[in-house]
Design a protein around this motif. Structure first.
Motif, PDB file in Angstrom:
ATOM      1  N   TYR A  53       1.507   2.328   6.292  1.00 61.21           N
ATOM      2  CA  TYR A  53       2.630   3.067   5.724  1.00 61.21           C
ATOM      3  C   TYR A  53       2.061   4.147   4.812  1.00 61.21           C
ATOM      4  O   TYR A  53       1.262   3.864   3.909  1.00 61.21           O
ATOM      5  CB  TYR A  53       3.543   2.144   4.919  1.00 61.21           C
ATOM      6  CG  TYR A  53       4.546   2.872   4.056  1.00 61.21           C
ATOM      7  CD1 TYR A  53       5.586   3.597   4.627  1.00 61.21           C
ATOM      8  CD2 TYR A  53       4.441   2.843   2.665  1.00 61.21           C
ATOM      9  CE1 TYR A  53       6.505   4.277   3.832  1.00 61.21           C
ATOM     10  CE2 TYR A  53       5.348   3.507   1.863  1.00 61.21           C
ATOM     11  CZ  TYR A  53       6.377   4.222   2.450  1.00 61.21           C
ATOM     12  OH  TYR A  53       7.284   4.889   1.654  1.00 61.21           O
ATOM     13  N   ASP A  58       6.403   9.005   3.582  1.00 60.70           N
ATOM     14  CA  ASP A  58       7.356   7.923   3.852  1.00 60.70           C
ATOM     15  C   ASP A  58       7.450   7.668   5.359  1.00 60.70           C
ATOM     16  O   ASP A  58       8.534   7.633   5.945  1.00 60.70           O
ATOM     17  CB  ASP A  58       8.736   8.266   3.275  1.00 60.70           C
ATOM     18  CG  ASP A  58       9.718   7.087   3.368  1.00 60.70           C
ATOM     19  OD1 ASP A  58       9.263   5.922   3.389  1.00 60.70           O
ATOM     20  OD2 ASP A  58      10.942   7.352   3.448  1.00 60.70           O
ATOM     21  N   SER A  59       6.277   7.500   5.975  1.00 58.99           N
ATOM     22  CA  SER A  59       6.250   7.389   7.434  1.00 58.99           C
ATOM     23  C   SER A  59       5.172   6.405   7.891  1.00 58.99           C
ATOM     24  O   SER A  59       4.298   6.004   7.118  1.00 58.99           O
ATOM     25  CB  SER A  59       5.977   8.758   8.067  1.00 58.99           C
ATOM     26  OG  SER A  59       4.649   9.186   7.790  1.00 58.99           O
ATOM     27  N   GLU A  60       5.260   6.041   9.169  1.00 57.34           N
ATOM     28  CA  GLU A  60       4.280   5.164   9.813  1.00 57.34           C
ATOM     29  C   GLU A  60       3.844   5.842  11.119  1.00 57.34           C
ATOM     30  O   GLU A  60       4.361   5.567  12.193  1.00 57.34           O
ATOM     31  CB  GLU A  60       4.887   3.796  10.102  1.00 57.34           C
ATOM     32  CG  GLU A  60       5.291   3.035   8.847  1.00 57.34           C
ATOM     33  CD  GLU A  60       6.030   1.758   9.178  1.00 57.34           C
ATOM     34  OE1 GLU A  60       5.463   0.667   8.951  1.00 57.34           O
ATOM     35  OE2 GLU A  60       7.176   1.848   9.658  1.00 57.34           O
ATOM     36  N   SER A 278      -0.297  11.666   9.455  1.00 56.33           N
ATOM     37  CA  SER A 278       1.010  11.379   8.857  1.00 56.33           C
ATOM     38  C   SER A 278       1.727  12.676   8.513  1.00 56.33           C
ATOM     39  O   SER A 278       2.926  12.829   8.782  1.00 56.33           O
ATOM     40  CB  SER A 278       0.845  10.517   7.603  1.00 56.33           C
ATOM     41  OG  SER A 278       0.268   9.269   7.919  1.00 56.33           O
TER      42      SER A 278
END
Length: 284
Positions: A53, A58-60, A278
């Motif tokens: 993460y 705020d992402s995967e 990311s």
């Protein structure tokens, strides 16, 4: 050789992955500290300890799929190695993958530049590096790691260099001063130098990162460490600026020369790639 990241089999399948990692453990022309051929394995090993993460975006990004390909093991000459890199990279572009090349010494990038030029006829190369790498020939080879950007000029007319703080006098003829952001200028600049870098680049950009662009305080594990480098945050903020304003068409991260007694630089290299991905796959 292990894969990048401790992801599930479904998240590393080449057929469905958006991202392809290509290791090139080559160290045939290094001239000081040897060991860049161990860099890909050390980076991949460190990547198993990443948190998947990413806080900043705020992402995967791993859910997009990150496949690790079999390494390129050609080591009889830098010319033959470069030819295989080009061939393999062309396949990745044809298959619609986002390529991430991990070295190995910087000469592994030559084939990647040539592959990009075949698929993107009007693109820029952004080089982050301590060294200008603009020799035409070094130690009898035009494909020496000290010649990589001279070879880049043969396929790309838009090259910007960032973080440079070491160069030989004979390289001056190949360097374009107005497209070179020297480290000492960056450190004393009161202007938005990152935006100035972006302004020089075309819509499509290939990024090559020699890890010695970072100060040895952050990245001691390189074959030719140079003082007065950039910080990790400076590098990441520059990458964010480029991603916001351009289409990045490929990335390579080279010159990790691992030290078994200090794993932190290996992890830095692994995380730099993950944070870049990311940002690149995140919609700002």
């Amino acid at each position: 050789m292990r894969k990048y990241g401790d992801f599930s089999a479904a998240e590393t399948m080449y057929e469905t992955a958006a991202i392809a990692i290509l290791p090139v453990p080559y160290d045939g022309t290094s001239t000081w500290i040897k060991g860049a051929d161990k860099g890909p394995e050390a980076l991949l090993e460190a990547s198993y300890n990443l948190e998947f993460y990413d806080i900043e975006t705020d992402s995967e990004v791993y859910k997009r799929g990150i496949a690790t390909l079999p390494p390129i093991l050609t080591n009889d000459s830098p010319e033959n190695m470069s030819a295989e890199v080009q061939q393999r990279m062309e396949v990745l572009y044809a298959d619609g993958k986002f390529p991430v090349l991990i070295g190995g010494e910087h000469s592994v990038s030559i084939g990647a530049f040539r592959a990009a030029a075949k698929h993107f006829p009007d693109f820029s190369i952004l080089q982050l590096d301590a060294h200008s790498d603009m020799r035409n020939v070094y130690e009898g080879s035009s494909h020496n790691h000290a010649c990589v950007m001279a070879r880049a000029k043969e396929v790309c007319d838009s090259i910007t260099q960032v973080g440079i703080r070491s160069s030989a006098i004979e390289e001056r003829q190949n360097i374009t001063p107005e497209r070179t952001f020297y480290a000492h200028q960056i450190h004393t600049s009161t202007e938005d130098w990152m935006q100035q870098v972006s302004n020089q680049l075309k819509e499509q950009v290939y990024i090559t990162i020699d890890l010695d662009v970072l100060d040895p305080a952050y990245m001691p594990s390189t074959g030719t460490p140079e003082p007065d480098g950039l910080s990790y945050r400076q590098v990441m903020n520059l990458l964010k600026t480029i991603i916001r304003n351009h289409q990045v068409i490929g990335l390579d991260v080279v010159e990790l020369c691992p030290n078994p007694s200090n794993k932190a630089p290996d992890f830095l290299a692994a995380k730099l790639i993950y944070q870049f991905l990311s940002m690149n796959f995140h919609k700002y």
